[in-house]
Design a protein around this motif. Structure first.
Motif, PDB file in Angstrom:
ATOM      1  N   UNK A  44       2.070   4.535  -1.347  1.00  0.00           N
ATOM      2  CA  UNK A  44       0.963   4.147  -1.951  1.00  0.00           C
ATOM      3  C   UNK A  44       1.070   3.450  -3.178  1.00  0.00           C
ATOM      4  N   UNK A  45       0.790   2.155  -3.259  1.00  0.00           N
ATOM      5  CA  UNK A  45       0.689   1.650  -4.723  1.00  0.00           C
ATOM      6  C   UNK A  45      -0.714   0.729  -4.664  1.00  0.00           C
ATOM      7  N   UNK A  46      -1.534   1.058  -5.720  1.00  0.00           N
ATOM      8  CA  UNK A  46      -3.009   0.780  -5.680  1.00  0.00           C
ATOM      9  C   UNK A  46      -2.834  -0.194  -7.394  1.00  0.00           C
ATOM     10  N   UNK A  47      -3.788  -1.000  -7.406  1.00  0.00           N
ATOM     11  CA  UNK A  47      -3.984  -1.512  -8.883  1.00  0.00           C
ATOM     12  C   UNK A  47      -5.106  -2.751  -8.490  1.00  0.00           C
ATOM     13  N   UNK A  48      -5.818  -3.054  -9.727  1.00  0.00           N
ATOM     14  CA  UNK A  48      -6.713  -3.897  -9.727  1.00  0.00           C
ATOM     15  C   UNK A  48      -6.353  -5.284  -9.499  1.00  0.00           C
ATOM     16  N   UNK A 103       7.002  -7.228   6.663  1.00  0.00           N
ATOM     17  CA  UNK A 103       5.661  -7.404   5.866  1.00  0.00           C
ATOM     18  C   UNK A 103       4.566  -7.899   6.599  1.00  0.00           C
ATOM     19  N   UNK A 104       3.409  -7.257   6.342  1.00  0.00           N
ATOM     20  CA  UNK A 104       1.951  -8.095   7.123  1.00  0.00           C
ATOM     21  C   UNK A 104       1.052  -7.756   5.876  1.00  0.00           C
ATOM     22  N   UNK A 105       0.190  -8.671   5.841  1.00  0.00           N
ATOM     23  CA  UNK A 105      -1.038  -8.682   5.156  1.00  0.00           C
ATOM     24  C   UNK A 105      -2.132  -8.373   6.077  1.00  0.00           C
ATOM     25  N   UNK A 106      -2.728  -7.279   5.695  1.00  0.00           N
ATOM     26  CA  UNK A 106      -4.152  -6.683   6.494  1.00  0.00           C
ATOM     27  C   UNK A 106      -5.337  -7.712   5.933  1.00  0.00           C
ATOM     28  N   UNK A 107      -5.775  -8.260   7.018  1.00  0.00           N
ATOM     29  CA  UNK A 107      -7.044  -8.975   6.838  1.00  0.00           C
ATOM     30  C   UNK A 107      -7.909  -8.274   8.058  1.00  0.00           C
ATOM     31  N   UNK A 108      -8.788  -7.373   7.763  1.00  0.00           N
ATOM     32  CA  UNK A 108      -9.317  -6.753   9.001  1.00  0.00           C
ATOM     33  C   UNK A 108      -8.766  -6.249  10.184  1.00  0.00           C
ATOM     34  N   UNK A 109      -7.509  -5.993   9.954  1.00  0.00           N
ATOM     35  CA  UNK A 109      -6.501  -5.935  11.387  1.00  0.00           C
ATOM     36  C   UNK A 109      -6.814  -4.812  12.055  1.00  0.00           C
ATOM     37  N   UNK A 147      -5.055  -8.793  -9.717  1.00  0.00           N
ATOM     38  CA  UNK A 147      -4.173  -9.590 -10.762  1.00  0.00           C
ATOM     39  C   UNK A 147      -3.231  -8.685 -11.534  1.00  0.00           C
ATOM     40  N   UNK A 148      -3.206  -7.409 -11.087  1.00  0.00           N
ATOM     41  CA  UNK A 148      -2.176  -6.473 -12.009  1.00  0.00           C
ATOM     42  C   UNK A 148      -0.857  -6.521 -11.651  1.00  0.00           C
ATOM     43  N   UNK A 149      -0.451  -7.298 -10.782  1.00  0.00           N
ATOM     44  CA  UNK A 149       0.850  -7.916 -10.503  1.00  0.00           C
ATOM     45  C   UNK A 149       1.625  -6.906  -9.328  1.00  0.00           C
ATOM     46  N   UNK A 150       0.789  -6.321  -8.365  1.00  0.00           N
ATOM     47  CA  UNK A 150       1.286  -5.686  -7.396  1.00  0.00           C
ATOM     48  C   UNK A 150       2.062  -6.349  -6.360  1.00  0.00           C
ATOM     49  N   UNK A 151       1.736  -7.678  -6.134  1.00  0.00           N
ATOM     50  CA  UNK A 151       2.823  -8.415  -5.356  1.00  0.00           C
ATOM     51  C   UNK A 151       3.904  -8.930  -5.809  1.00  0.00           C
ATOM     52  N   UNK A 152       3.909  -9.328  -7.314  1.00  0.00           N
ATOM     53  CA  UNK A 152       5.340  -9.445  -7.951  1.00  0.00           C
ATOM     54  C   UNK A 152       6.211  -8.236  -7.755  1.00  0.00           C
ATOM     55  N   UNK A 201       0.371  -5.247   2.565  1.00  0.00           N
ATOM     56  CA  UNK A 201      -0.264  -5.766   1.650  1.00  0.00           C
ATOM     57  C   UNK A 201      -1.827  -5.855   1.968  1.00  0.00           C
ATOM     58  N   UNK A 202      -2.525  -5.727   0.920  1.00  0.00           N
ATOM     59  CA  UNK A 202      -4.109  -5.830   1.163  1.00  0.00           C
ATOM     60  C   UNK A 202      -4.704  -4.554   2.077  1.00  0.00           C
ATOM     61  N   UNK A 203      -4.055  -3.554   2.018  1.00  0.00           N
ATOM     62  CA  UNK A 203      -4.314  -2.316   2.691  1.00  0.00           C
ATOM     63  C   UNK A 203      -5.712  -1.921   2.557  1.00  0.00           C
ATOM     64  N   UNK A 204      -6.449  -2.345   1.570  1.00  0.00           N
ATOM     65  CA  UNK A 204      -7.781  -1.851   1.330  1.00  0.00           C
ATOM     66  C   UNK A 204      -8.532  -2.300   2.360  1.00  0.00           C
ATOM     67  N   UNK A 205      -8.223  -3.536   2.974  1.00  0.00           N
ATOM     68  CA  UNK A 205      -9.178  -4.115   4.066  1.00  0.00           C
ATOM     69  C   UNK A 205      -8.844  -3.534   5.285  1.00  0.00           C
TER      70      UNK A 205
END
Length: 331
Positions: free
Chosen positions: A47-51, A77-83, A53-58, A131-135
């Motif tokens: 698990x990786x979190x950060x605010x 890789x998937x980007x979670x958008x209310x999946x 623009x902190x550079x998580x994706x890079x 990515x964007x797992x908070x969603x």
């Protein structure tokens, strides 16, 4: 534009995450080390979190570049958008290139399991990066946990890396997430850079595109950039890119504190203020309320009209009955 004027061979402060510009700050290196450790455990969640623009994706792209040369790994890789939970298996299958066109959900799940089992039998490890797992809804996170439970022998078929904003960290602390939390082999948070690291970050990105000291960056300008951005990479890139553009338009050979302050003020003015947003929200609410009031008034008027119509009919009936009685009395 300014790249040619200052003799640069590329755009130094692009907002698109690019591992070629990865800067090894203390925080970024620490998180990258945790990621390497967690992933090479081959089990559980990382698990990786950060605010923002902190550079998580890079950071994640840097890791993927490292692992892409390792034939022991297959990465999806998937980007979670209310999946939704019901769509998870299909999304994971697509992330690993597993064809599922025309298949039912159960068939997709079976095909995905077959793919993951075969990779494990070949000695490969499957890593899913979300990515964007908070969603992700709670039900989807639980479905993902169940999906990573499947094993071949004593080996886990799928490992997951969850990447998200601070909300993800808070959600995983909730009691209903206890089972997932217990399976996290690495849990790390990416914070902002220090003032010294911010200066190193700016110069690092410039040097990657052939910067030879034009324009010159005065120390007070670097200090001011840190003050304005608080060491958040995306904010730094946004501000620095605009600074270089304005410097080019004014043909400046030095960037100083005054220029940084001027550009920061311009950027701030371009952003909607809290009061503007509040006024917009209030106006929207008033409009909605007004619309609802008009609709309610129309409904009431319609009801009154119906009642008046009923009364008129009743009066007509009464008049008719009275006339009939009088006629009968005369006869």
């Amino acid at each position: 534009m300014y790249e040619t004027f200052y003799g640069l061979n590329g755009k130094p402060f692009s907002l698109s995450p690019d591992p070629n510009f990865y800067f090894a700050s203390r925080g970024h290196q620490r998180v990258l080390s945790y990621l390497r450790y967690g992933i090479h455990q081959g089990e559980g969640f990382v698990v990786v979190t950060g605010e923002i623009g902190a550079g998580k994706t890079t950071l994640i792209k840097t890791l993927v570049n490292e692992l892409s040369g390792d034939t022991d790994f297959v990465i999806g890789q998937i980007a979670s958008t209310q999946l939704e939970a019901s769509d998870l298996a299909e999304s994971v299958a697509l992330a690993f290139g597993v064809s599922n066109e025309g298949l039912s959900r159960s068939q997709i799940f079976n095909r995905l399991q077959g793919y993951l089992t075969q990779r494990r039998l070949e000695g490969k490890r499957a890593l899913l990066i979300v990515d964007e797992a908070q969603n992700m809804p709670y039900s989807t996170l639980e479905e993902l946990r169940m999906l990573t439970n499947h094993q071949v022998g004593d080996r886990q078929m799928l490992q997951a890396c969850l990447v998200g904003q601070g909300e993800l960290r808070a959600r995983l602390q909730e009691k209903r997430m206890e089972q997932l939390r217990q399976r996290a082999v690495a849990f790390c948070h990416l914070g902002p850079m220090s003032q010294e690291e911010t200066q190193g970050y700016i110069k690092h990105r410039l040097q990657r595109v052939g910067w030879k000291g034009r324009p010159e960056l005065h120390q007070d300008a670097l200090d001011s950039i840190y003050s304005e951005t608080q060491g958040i990479p995306r904010r730094i890139n946004t501000l620095a890119d605009r600074i270089f553009l304005v410097a080019y338009l004014e043909e400046k050979e030095m960037v100083d504190r005054d220029l940084v302050t001027e550009v920061a003020r311009e950027l701030a003015e371009e952003q909607p203020s809290a009061s503007d947003e509040s006024e917009a929200a209030l106006a929207g609410t008033q409009k909605m309320v007004s619309g609802q009031g008009e609709e309610l008034m129309e409904q009431r008027l319609s009801a009154v009209e119906e009642r008046m119509g009923s009364l008129e009919k009743l009066m007509d009936c009464r008049s008719l009955a009275k006339a009939l009685i009088q006629s009968l009395q005369r006869t």
